[in-house]
Design a protein around this motif. Structure first.
Motif, PDB file in Angstrom:
ATOM      1  N   ALA A 267      12.780  -3.544 -27.484  1.00  0.00           N
ATOM      2  CA  ALA A 267      13.364  -3.432 -26.390  1.00  0.00           C
ATOM      3  C   ALA A 267      13.945  -4.606 -25.622  1.00  0.00           C
ATOM      4  CB  ALA A 267      12.413  -2.662 -25.141  1.00  0.00           C
ATOM      5  N   GLY A 268      13.382  -5.655 -26.032  1.00  0.00           N
ATOM      6  CA  GLY A 268      13.838  -6.979 -25.474  1.00  0.00           C
ATOM      7  C   GLY A 268      15.174  -7.359 -26.228  1.00  0.00           C
ATOM      8  N   ILE A 269      15.198  -6.990 -27.470  1.00  0.00           N
ATOM      9  CA  ILE A 269      16.186  -7.350 -28.382  1.00  0.00           C
ATOM     10  C   ILE A 269      17.418  -6.383 -27.907  1.00  0.00           C
ATOM     11  CG2 ILE A 269      17.114  -7.151 -30.722  1.00  0.00           C
ATOM     12  CD1 ILE A 269      13.987  -7.870 -31.960  1.00  0.00           C
ATOM     13  N   ASP A 270      17.019  -5.410 -27.336  1.00  0.00           N
ATOM     14  CA  ASP A 270      18.412  -4.406 -26.863  1.00  0.00           C
ATOM     15  C   ASP A 270      18.966  -4.944 -25.824  1.00  0.00           C
ATOM     16  OD1 ASP A 270      19.734  -2.528 -25.705  1.00  0.00           O
ATOM     17  OD2 ASP A 270      18.044  -1.027 -25.768  1.00  0.00           O
ATOM     18  N   GLU A 271      20.277  -4.720 -25.777  1.00  0.00           N
ATOM     19  CA  GLU A 271      21.068  -5.525 -24.770  1.00  0.00           C
ATOM     20  C   GLU A 271      20.924  -5.027 -23.218  1.00  0.00           C
ATOM     21  OE1 GLU A 271      25.297  -5.342 -25.677  1.00  0.00           O
ATOM     22  OE2 GLU A 271      24.859  -5.924 -27.724  1.00  0.00           O
ATOM     23  N   SER A 272      20.121  -3.851 -23.280  1.00  0.00           N
ATOM     24  CA  SER A 272      20.072  -3.303 -21.816  1.00  0.00           C
ATOM     25  C   SER A 272      18.815  -4.257 -21.079  1.00  0.00           C
ATOM     26  CB  SER A 272      19.825  -1.802 -21.892  1.00  0.00           C
ATOM     27  OG  SER A 272      18.751  -1.628 -22.233  1.00  0.00           O
ATOM     28  N   TYR A 273      18.100  -5.052 -21.760  1.00  0.00           N
ATOM     29  CA  TYR A 273      16.973  -5.652 -20.913  1.00  0.00           C
ATOM     30  C   TYR A 273      17.185  -7.013 -21.096  1.00  0.00           C
ATOM     31  CZ  TYR A 273      14.400  -1.550 -21.326  1.00  0.00           C
ATOM     32  OH  TYR A 273      13.693  -0.293 -21.029  1.00  0.00           O
ATOM     33  N   ASN A 274      16.739  -7.751 -19.877  1.00  0.00           N
ATOM     34  CA  ASN A 274      16.649  -9.240 -19.937  1.00  0.00           C
ATOM     35  C   ASN A 274      15.559 -10.030 -20.921  1.00  0.00           C
ATOM     36  OD1 ASN A 274      18.719  -9.609 -18.133  1.00  0.00           O
ATOM     37  ND2 ASN A 274      17.400  -9.148 -16.317  1.00  0.00           N
ATOM     38  N   PRO A 275      15.621 -11.169 -20.835  1.00  0.00           N
ATOM     39  CA  PRO A 275      14.844 -11.773 -21.748  1.00  0.00           C
ATOM     40  C   PRO A 275      13.205 -11.516 -21.328  1.00  0.00           C
ATOM     41  CG  PRO A 275      16.569 -13.271 -20.880  1.00  0.00           C
ATOM     42  CD  PRO A 275      16.475 -12.112 -20.132  1.00  0.00           C
ATOM     43  N   PHE A 276      12.494 -11.750 -22.444  1.00  0.00           N
ATOM     44  CA  PHE A 276      11.080 -11.576 -22.445  1.00  0.00           C
ATOM     45  C   PHE A 276      10.310 -12.354 -21.270  1.00  0.00           C
ATOM     46  CE2 PHE A 276      10.940  -9.214 -26.398  1.00  0.00           C
ATOM     47  CZ  PHE A 276      11.954  -9.825 -26.945  1.00  0.00           C
ATOM     48  N   SER A 277       9.319 -11.987 -20.711  1.00  0.00           N
ATOM     49  CA  SER A 277       8.496 -12.548 -19.762  1.00  0.00           C
ATOM     50  C   SER A 277       7.177 -12.574 -20.176  1.00  0.00           C
ATOM     51  CB  SER A 277       8.599 -11.821 -18.360  1.00  0.00           C
ATOM     52  OG  SER A 277       7.538 -12.394 -17.433  1.00  0.00           O
ATOM     53  N   TYR A 278       6.346 -13.511 -20.169  1.00  0.00           N
ATOM     54  CA  TYR A 278       4.916 -13.750 -20.732  1.00  0.00           C
ATOM     55  C   TYR A 278       4.351 -14.438 -19.713  1.00  0.00           C
ATOM     56  CZ  TYR A 278       0.780 -14.226 -23.644  1.00  0.00           C
ATOM     57  OH  TYR A 278      -0.295 -14.239 -24.316  1.00  0.00           O
ATOM     58  N   VAL A 279       3.475 -14.104 -18.756  1.00  0.00           N
ATOM     59  CA  VAL A 279       2.850 -14.504 -17.825  1.00  0.00           C
ATOM     60  C   VAL A 279       1.510 -14.275 -17.345  1.00  0.00           C
ATOM     61  CG1 VAL A 279       2.842 -14.870 -15.014  1.00  0.00           C
ATOM     62  CG2 VAL A 279       4.982 -14.471 -16.324  1.00  0.00           C
ATOM     63  N   CYS A 280       0.653 -15.267 -17.329  1.00  0.00           N
ATOM     64  CA  CYS A 280      -0.882 -15.098 -17.077  1.00  0.00           C
ATOM     65  C   CYS A 280      -1.247 -15.862 -15.685  1.00  0.00           C
ATOM     66  CB  CYS A 280      -1.548 -15.836 -18.117  1.00  0.00           C
ATOM     67  SG  CYS A 280      -1.473 -15.081 -19.698  1.00  0.00           S
ATOM     68  N   THR A 281      -1.968 -15.003 -14.988  1.00  0.00           N
ATOM     69  CA  THR A 281      -2.618 -15.439 -13.745  1.00  0.00           C
ATOM     70  C   THR A 281      -4.050 -15.234 -13.862  1.00  0.00           C
ATOM     71  OG1 THR A 281      -2.447 -13.188 -12.632  1.00  0.00           O
ATOM     72  CG2 THR A 281      -0.358 -14.673 -12.473  1.00  0.00           C
ATOM     73  N   LYS A 282      -4.643 -15.537 -12.556  1.00  0.00           N
ATOM     74  CA  LYS A 282      -6.169 -15.140 -12.720  1.00  0.00           C
ATOM     75  C   LYS A 282      -6.371 -13.686 -12.645  1.00  0.00           C
ATOM     76  CE  LYS A 282      -7.359 -19.420 -10.338  1.00  0.00           C
ATOM     77  NZ  LYS A 282      -8.187 -20.010  -9.576  1.00  0.00           N
ATOM     78  N   GLY A 283      -5.576 -12.811 -12.572  1.00  0.00           N
ATOM     79  CA  GLY A 283      -5.812 -11.531 -12.678  1.00  0.00           C
ATOM     80  C   GLY A 283      -5.672 -10.858 -13.879  1.00  0.00           C
ATOM     81  N   GLY A 284      -5.040 -11.593 -15.011  1.00  0.00           N
ATOM     82  CA  GLY A 284      -4.671 -11.308 -16.357  1.00  0.00           C
ATOM     83  C   GLY A 284      -3.411 -11.546 -16.684  1.00  0.00           C
ATOM     84  N   CYS A 285      -2.965 -10.913 -17.799  1.00  0.00           N
ATOM     85  CA  CYS A 285      -1.666 -11.435 -18.551  1.00  0.00           C
ATOM     86  C   CYS A 285      -0.778 -10.188 -18.426  1.00  0.00           C
ATOM     87  CB  CYS A 285      -1.768 -12.164 -19.877  1.00  0.00           C
ATOM     88  SG  CYS A 285      -2.940 -13.487 -19.804  1.00  0.00           S
ATOM     89  N   ARG A 286       0.501 -10.427 -18.657  1.00  0.00           N
ATOM     90  CA  ARG A 286       1.954  -9.354 -19.001  1.00  0.00           C
ATOM     91  C   ARG A 286       2.815  -9.855 -19.838  1.00  0.00           C
ATOM     92  NH1 ARG A 286       2.620  -8.395 -13.802  1.00  0.00           N
ATOM     93  NH2 ARG A 286       1.211  -6.093 -14.068  1.00  0.00           N
ATOM     94  N   PHE A 287       3.071  -9.315 -20.989  1.00  0.00           N
ATOM     95  CA  PHE A 287       4.019  -9.755 -21.838  1.00  0.00           C
ATOM     96  C   PHE A 287       4.937  -8.430 -21.727  1.00  0.00           C
ATOM     97  CE2 PHE A 287       6.466  -9.331 -25.890  1.00  0.00           C
ATOM     98  CZ  PHE A 287       6.982 -10.743 -25.893  1.00  0.00           C
ATOM     99  N   GLY A 288       6.370  -8.621 -21.461  1.00  0.00           N
ATOM    100  CA  GLY A 288       7.253  -7.462 -21.170  1.00  0.00           C
ATOM    101  C   GLY A 288       8.769  -7.818 -21.142  1.00  0.00           C
ATOM    102  N   VAL A 289       9.351  -6.998 -20.835  1.00  0.00           N
ATOM    103  CA  VAL A 289      10.710  -7.094 -20.686  1.00  0.00           C
ATOM    104  C   VAL A 289      11.287  -6.329 -19.232  1.00  0.00           C
ATOM    105  CG1 VAL A 289      11.536  -7.318 -23.003  1.00  0.00           C
ATOM    106  CG2 VAL A 289      11.417  -5.046 -22.109  1.00  0.00           C
TER     107      VAL A 289
END
Length: 129
Positions: free
Chosen positions: A70-92
């Motif tokens: 989905a991140g490679i698809d032109e309709s999505y922005n770049p990937f995001s990979y964030v970790c906080t004390k509450g956990g992690c999220r990798f997505g678009v």
């Protein structure tokens, strides 16, 4: 065209794909490498952690590949990979450039153990329309 997960992940890890400015860890939480996340690739996403009604991804590997495709698809922005004390999220996200509100996103989510590694039982899918 079917894209192999290993090939796509290599592209992401090698930096061939853009990562958003929000990809850094927040606070003192160091995010695990995607290679470490992939060690749990065959882990099933439990129904209580699957909040992606229209997505066909029953394992961590399938979900991660879907997010990357989905991140490679032109309709999505770049990937995001964030970790906080509450956990992690990798997505678009499907935000337009400069747009900060009313955006949807598709994410692989998980919690970290005491060593800072993904806890397999916490992998989940989050789809925000």
């Amino acid at each position: 065209m079917k894209v192999s997960l290993a090939c796509v992940i290599c592209l992401v890890l090698a930096g061939s794909c853009r990562m958003s400015e929000h990809s850094k860890s927040i606070g003192d939480v160091k995010r695990p490498s995607l290679k470490d996340v992939l060690k749990s690739g065959k882990t099933k996403i439990t129904p209580e952690n699957n909040h992606c009604d229209d997505r066909e991804a029953s394992t961590v590997e399938e979900l991660l590949l879907g997010v990357v495709e989905a991140g490679i698809d032109e309709s999505y922005n770049p990937f995001s990979y964030v970790c906080t004390k509450g956990g992690c999220r990798f997505g678009v996200t499907n935000c337009e450039p400069g747009q900060r509100v009313d955006c949807g996103s598709w994410n692989l989510t998980f919690q970290l153990d005491a060593r800072g590694q993904p806890r397999p039982a916490t992998f989940g899918c989050e789809d925000i329309p």
